[in-house]
Design an enzyme around this catalytic site. Structure first.
Site, PDB file in Angstrom:
ATOM      1  N   HIS A   1      -6.967   3.279  -3.246  1.00 30.13           N
ATOM      2  CA  HIS A   1      -6.049   2.195  -2.890  1.00 30.13           C
ATOM      3  C   HIS A   1      -4.618   2.657  -3.170  1.00 30.13           C
ATOM      4  O   HIS A   1      -4.386   3.539  -4.002  1.00 30.13           O
ATOM      5  CB  HIS A   1      -6.340   0.955  -3.728  1.00 30.13           C
ATOM      6  CG  HIS A   1      -7.600   0.250  -3.351  1.00 30.13           C
ATOM      7  ND1 HIS A   1      -7.821  -1.065  -3.690  1.00 30.13           N
ATOM      8  CD2 HIS A   1      -8.707   0.667  -2.683  1.00 30.13           C
ATOM      9  CE1 HIS A   1      -9.004  -1.440  -3.245  1.00 30.13           C
ATOM     10  NE2 HIS A   1      -9.561  -0.400  -2.634  1.00 30.13           N
TER      11      HIS A   1
ATOM     12  N   GLU B   1      -2.242   1.328  -4.867  1.00 31.20           N
ATOM     13  CA  GLU B   1      -1.850   1.201  -6.270  1.00 31.20           C
ATOM     14  C   GLU B   1      -2.404   2.347  -7.116  1.00 31.20           C
ATOM     15  O   GLU B   1      -1.702   2.916  -7.957  1.00 31.20           O
ATOM     16  CB  GLU B   1      -2.353  -0.123  -6.870  1.00 31.20           C
ATOM     17  CG  GLU B   1      -1.833  -1.355  -6.178  1.00 31.20           C
ATOM     18  CD  GLU B   1      -2.774  -1.872  -5.100  1.00 31.20           C
ATOM     19  OE1 GLU B   1      -3.264  -1.060  -4.266  1.00 31.20           O
ATOM     20  OE2 GLU B   1      -3.022  -3.082  -5.074  1.00 31.20           O
TER      21      GLU B   1
ATOM     22  N   CYS C   1      -6.149  -5.916  -6.018  1.00 31.91           N
ATOM     23  CA  CYS C   1      -7.541  -6.328  -6.171  1.00 31.91           C
ATOM     24  C   CYS C   1      -7.931  -6.203  -7.650  1.00 31.91           C
ATOM     25  O   CYS C   1      -7.152  -5.684  -8.457  1.00 31.91           O
ATOM     26  CB  CYS C   1      -8.440  -5.448  -5.297  1.00 31.91           C
ATOM     27  SG  CYS C   1      -8.611  -3.755  -5.915  1.00 31.91           S
TER      28      CYS C   1
ATOM     29  N   CYS D   1      -7.606  -2.551  -8.997  1.00 34.72           N
ATOM     30  CA  CYS D   1      -6.222  -2.126  -9.174  1.00 34.72           C
ATOM     31  C   CYS D   1      -5.551  -2.896 -10.310  1.00 34.72           C
ATOM     32  O   CYS D   1      -4.774  -2.315 -11.072  1.00 34.72           O
ATOM     33  CB  CYS D   1      -5.453  -2.289  -7.874  1.00 34.72           C
ATOM     34  SG  CYS D   1      -6.037  -1.143  -6.586  1.00 34.72           S
TER      35      CYS D   1
END
Length: 154
Positions: free
Chosen positions: A54, A56, A84, A87
């Site tokens: 992701h 992040e 999410c 993260c």
């Protein structure tokens, strides 16, 4: 333009890089205490064949490498989409001081949309600011998925 908005524009640039590569358009940047950008990241799950790539996570790993430390206590993460749970956990583990995000993630957001992880009694939680360039960040997502649906019906 305010500093948070300027940094979100850089995160939007990263999200556009992801979209151009066929990835879900989420982008992130991390600044240090002086406001210098020390890391960038965008979704790379398809390219890396990784469920954890992701934006992040990519940015947090790059910032830790840049600083030579896993502790990002004086840093701020700017991300186009609400983090999410995975993260949000990485953000806490890195000790980020602040998280600034644009659009809400009604399906998987862990700051307020689905769960408010940072309202629980964890040893460390960051300060959070939402809705920074929300319309622009949300448009990246809606445009991307509209294009995907159009391609599938063509």
């Amino acid at each position: 333009m305010l500093f948070d908005e300027e940094m979100m524009l850089l995160a939007i640039e990263e999200a556009k890089v992801a979209a151009a590569a066929g990835e879900v358009p989420v982008g992130a940047v991390i600044t240090d205490s002086s406001g210098e950008v020390i890391a960038r990241g965008h979704n790379a799950r398809e390219a890396k064949h990784s469920p954890i790539a992701h934006a992040e996570i990519e940015a947090v790993c790059a910032a830790a490498e840049h600083l030579g430390s896993r502790r990002l206590t004086d840093c701020t993460l700017y991300v186009t989409l609400e983090p999410c749970p995975m993260c949000a956990g990485a953000i806490m583990n890195a000790g980020l001081k602040r998280v600034v995000y644009g659009a809400f993630d009604e399906a998987g957001g862990a700051c307020s949309s689905v769960i408010a992880m940072y309202e629980h009694k964890f040893p460390y939680v960051p300060l959070v600011r939402s809705r920074v360039l929300e319309r622009e960040c949300g448009a990246l997502m809606s445009d991307f998925f509209a294009e995907m649906r159009k391609d599938k019906t063509s």
